[in-house]
Every structure is written in C-alpha cells, then in structure tokens.
Design a protein around this motif. Structure first.
Motif, mmCIF file in Angstrom:
data_model
loop_
_atom_site.group_PDB
_atom_site.id
_atom_site.type_symbol
_atom_site.label_atom_id
_atom_site.label_comp_id
_atom_site.label_asym_id
_atom_site.label_seq_id
_atom_site.Cartn_x
_atom_site.Cartn_y
_atom_site.Cartn_z
ATOM 1 N N HIS A 5 0.827 -1.204 0.000
ATOM 2 C CA HIS A 5 0.000 0.000 0.000
ATOM 3 C C HIS A 5 0.867 1.262 0.000
ATOM 4 N N THR A 6 0.251 2.355 -0.360
ATOM 5 C CA THR A 6 0.912 3.648 -0.317
ATOM 6 C C THR A 6 1.236 3.989 1.133
ATOM 7 N N PRO A 7 2.468 4.354 1.422
ATOM 8 C CA PRO A 7 2.807 4.661 2.816
ATOM 9 C C PRO A 7 2.030 5.869 3.333
ATOM 10 N N GLY A 8 1.794 5.861 4.633
ATOM 11 C CA GLY A 8 1.127 6.984 5.283
ATOM 12 C C GLY A 8 2.102 8.127 5.492
ATOM 13 N N PRO A 9 1.684 9.215 6.051
ATOM 14 C CA PRO A 9 0.340 9.384 6.571
ATOM 15 C C PRO A 9 -0.685 9.647 5.481
ATOM 16 N N TRP A 10 -1.895 9.182 5.747
ATOM 17 C CA TRP A 10 -3.042 9.483 4.898
ATOM 18 C C TRP A 10 -3.869 10.524 5.624
ATOM 19 N N ILE A 11 -4.462 11.420 4.882
ATOM 20 C CA ILE A 11 -5.283 12.458 5.503
ATOM 21 C C ILE A 11 -6.645 12.517 4.813
ATOM 22 N N ASP A 12 -7.643 12.902 5.578
ATOM 23 C CA ASP A 12 -8.968 13.115 4.998
ATOM 24 C C ASP A 12 -9.186 14.613 4.867
ATOM 25 N N LYS A 13 -9.511 15.024 3.659
ATOM 26 C CA LYS A 13 -9.752 16.442 3.399
ATOM 27 C C LYS A 13 -11.234 16.739 3.572
ATOM 28 N N HIS A 14 -11.548 17.980 3.647
ATOM 29 C CA HIS A 14 -12.923 18.390 3.892
ATOM 30 C C HIS A 14 -13.811 18.130 2.693
ATOM 31 N N TRP A 15 -15.078 18.276 2.928
ATOM 32 C CA TRP A 15 -16.081 18.079 1.882
ATOM 33 C C TRP A 15 -15.803 18.974 0.689
ATOM 34 N N ASP A 16 -16.081 18.474 -0.484
ATOM 35 C CA ASP A 16 -15.978 19.320 -1.663
ATOM 36 C C ASP A 16 -17.388 19.586 -2.195
ATOM 37 N N ALA A 17 -17.463 20.227 -3.330
ATOM 38 C CA ALA A 17 -18.760 20.606 -3.891
ATOM 39 C C ALA A 17 -19.613 19.403 -4.278
ATOM 40 N N ASN A 18 -19.000 18.233 -4.446
ATOM 41 C CA ASN A 18 -19.739 17.030 -4.834
ATOM 42 C C ASN A 18 -20.168 16.182 -3.646
ATOM 43 N N GLN A 19 -20.152 16.745 -2.439
ATOM 44 C CA GLN A 19 -20.557 16.033 -1.228
ATOM 45 C C GLN A 19 -19.677 14.803 -0.987
ATOM 46 N N GLN A 20 -18.372 14.954 -1.128
ATOM 47 C CA GLN A 20 -17.475 13.841 -0.885
ATOM 48 C C GLN A 20 -16.250 14.301 -0.116
ATOM 49 N N ILE A 21 -15.642 13.352 0.600
ATOM 50 C CA ILE A 21 -14.399 13.614 1.318
ATOM 51 C C ILE A 21 -13.294 12.901 0.552
ATOM 52 N N THR A 22 -12.191 13.569 0.358
ATOM 53 C CA THR A 22 -11.065 13.001 -0.375
ATOM 54 C C THR A 22 -10.026 12.497 0.616
ATOM 55 N N ILE A 23 -9.575 11.244 0.434
ATOM 56 C CA ILE A 23 -8.492 10.679 1.228
ATOM 57 C C ILE A 23 -7.230 10.765 0.371
ATOM 58 N N THR A 24 -6.199 11.405 0.909
ATOM 59 C CA THR A 24 -4.952 11.560 0.165
ATOM 60 C C THR A 24 -3.781 11.057 0.994
ATOM 61 N N ALA A 25 -2.685 10.767 0.303
ATOM 62 C CA ALA A 25 -1.454 10.335 0.976
ATOM 63 C C ALA A 25 -0.389 11.373 0.709
ATOM 64 N N LEU A 26 0.297 11.784 1.762
ATOM 65 C CA LEU A 26 1.332 12.801 1.598
ATOM 66 C C LEU A 26 2.511 12.280 0.792
ATOM 67 N N ALA A 27 2.795 10.962 0.871
ATOM 68 C CA ALA A 27 3.949 10.388 0.183
ATOM 69 C C ALA A 27 3.610 9.872 -1.216
ATOM 70 N N PHE A 28 2.377 10.007 -1.636
ATOM 71 C CA PHE A 28 1.931 9.440 -2.916
ATOM 72 C C PHE A 28 2.482 10.253 -4.067
ATOM 73 N N ARG A 29 3.045 9.581 -5.035
ATOM 74 C CA ARG A 29 3.556 10.254 -6.224
ATOM 75 C C ARG A 29 2.472 10.222 -7.298
ATOM 76 N N GLY A 30 2.309 11.318 -7.999
ATOM 77 C CA GLY A 30 1.247 11.395 -8.995
ATOM 78 C C GLY A 30 -0.005 11.980 -8.365
ATOM 79 N N PRO A 31 -1.153 11.791 -9.028
ATOM 80 C CA PRO A 31 -2.384 12.293 -8.415
ATOM 81 C C PRO A 31 -2.556 11.634 -7.047
#
Length: 122
Positions: A5-31
């Motif tokens: 898996h992609t190494p952490g830390p993973w963070i949850d971002k706030h709601w966007d206009a589409n009523q969704q929360i985005t989970i991102t990884a700080l160490a992730f390369r690319g999108p």
C-alpha cells in the motif's frame, strides 16, 4: 511482511462541492487521491412545484461518511500498531511473561494476525 500500500500518513480532506471527502497520501507520487467517501444520497423526484431532480442526504449520513473517512485515513497507522502488537504478543507468548491467561494472549494474537492478513490481502 511488507505491504504494497501507499505509505502513510493518509489524511482526509474536507467536503468538496460534490458532497465527498477526499483521502490523500502525503507520500503518494502522482495524483494523490486514494479514495473518495460519499454519504448515501437519496433521489428526490421532480414535482409540479419543483421541476428538477435533486439528491439529498441526512446529517446522520454526513456524520457517518466523515467517520468512515477518518477510519480509512487512519489505516496505515493502525496497521503499524498491529504489527508492533503482534511482535509484543508473540514475545510474551514465547517467554510466558504476560500477566494474563495464555488463552487471552492466544486470542489477541489470532485477532491481530487476522486483521493484518485482511489489510495485506491474505
């Protein structure tokens, strides 16, 4: 055993206009989007007064989706904690240094290993 898996830390971002929360990884390369969490949406059919179709969700649905996003974002940290717990439980079991009954340690070790296997696809 190493995970793919992609190494952490993973963070949850706030709601966007589409009523969704985005989970991102700080160490992730690319999108860096790992997951999108959305509350269940209910279709509101058009009426004579309101001519368009709309989607709606309850406050409970939003709260639950936010909790799910936090749980997903915590996954790398929890996996690391489980690996440490597995080592410590195994050490205690081999040396009989625990202060509880062996069956309790065996049960905990089994549950920890099941959770690790689930996370690693085993």
């Amino acid at each position: 055993m190493a995970s793919n898996h992609t190494p952490g830390p993973w963070i949850d971002k706030h709601w966007d206009a589409n009523q969704q929360i985005t989970i991102t990884a700080l160490a992730f390369r690319g999108p860096n989007v790992l997951a999108l969490v959305r509350p269940p949406l209910t279709l509101i059919e058009p009426t004579p007064v309101r001519a368009i179709t709309e989607w709606s969700c309850t406050e409970k649905d939003v709260t639950e989706a936010a909790a799910n996003a936090r749980l997903i974002a915590a996954a790398p940290d929890m996996l690391q904690a489980l690996r440490i717990a597995e080592e410590e439980l195994q050490f205690d079991k081999e040396r009989a240094t625990y202060g509880t009954e062996p069956r309790v340690v065996d049960q905990a070790l089994r549950l920890v290993r099941q959770a690790i296997a689930k996370a690693e696809g085993g």
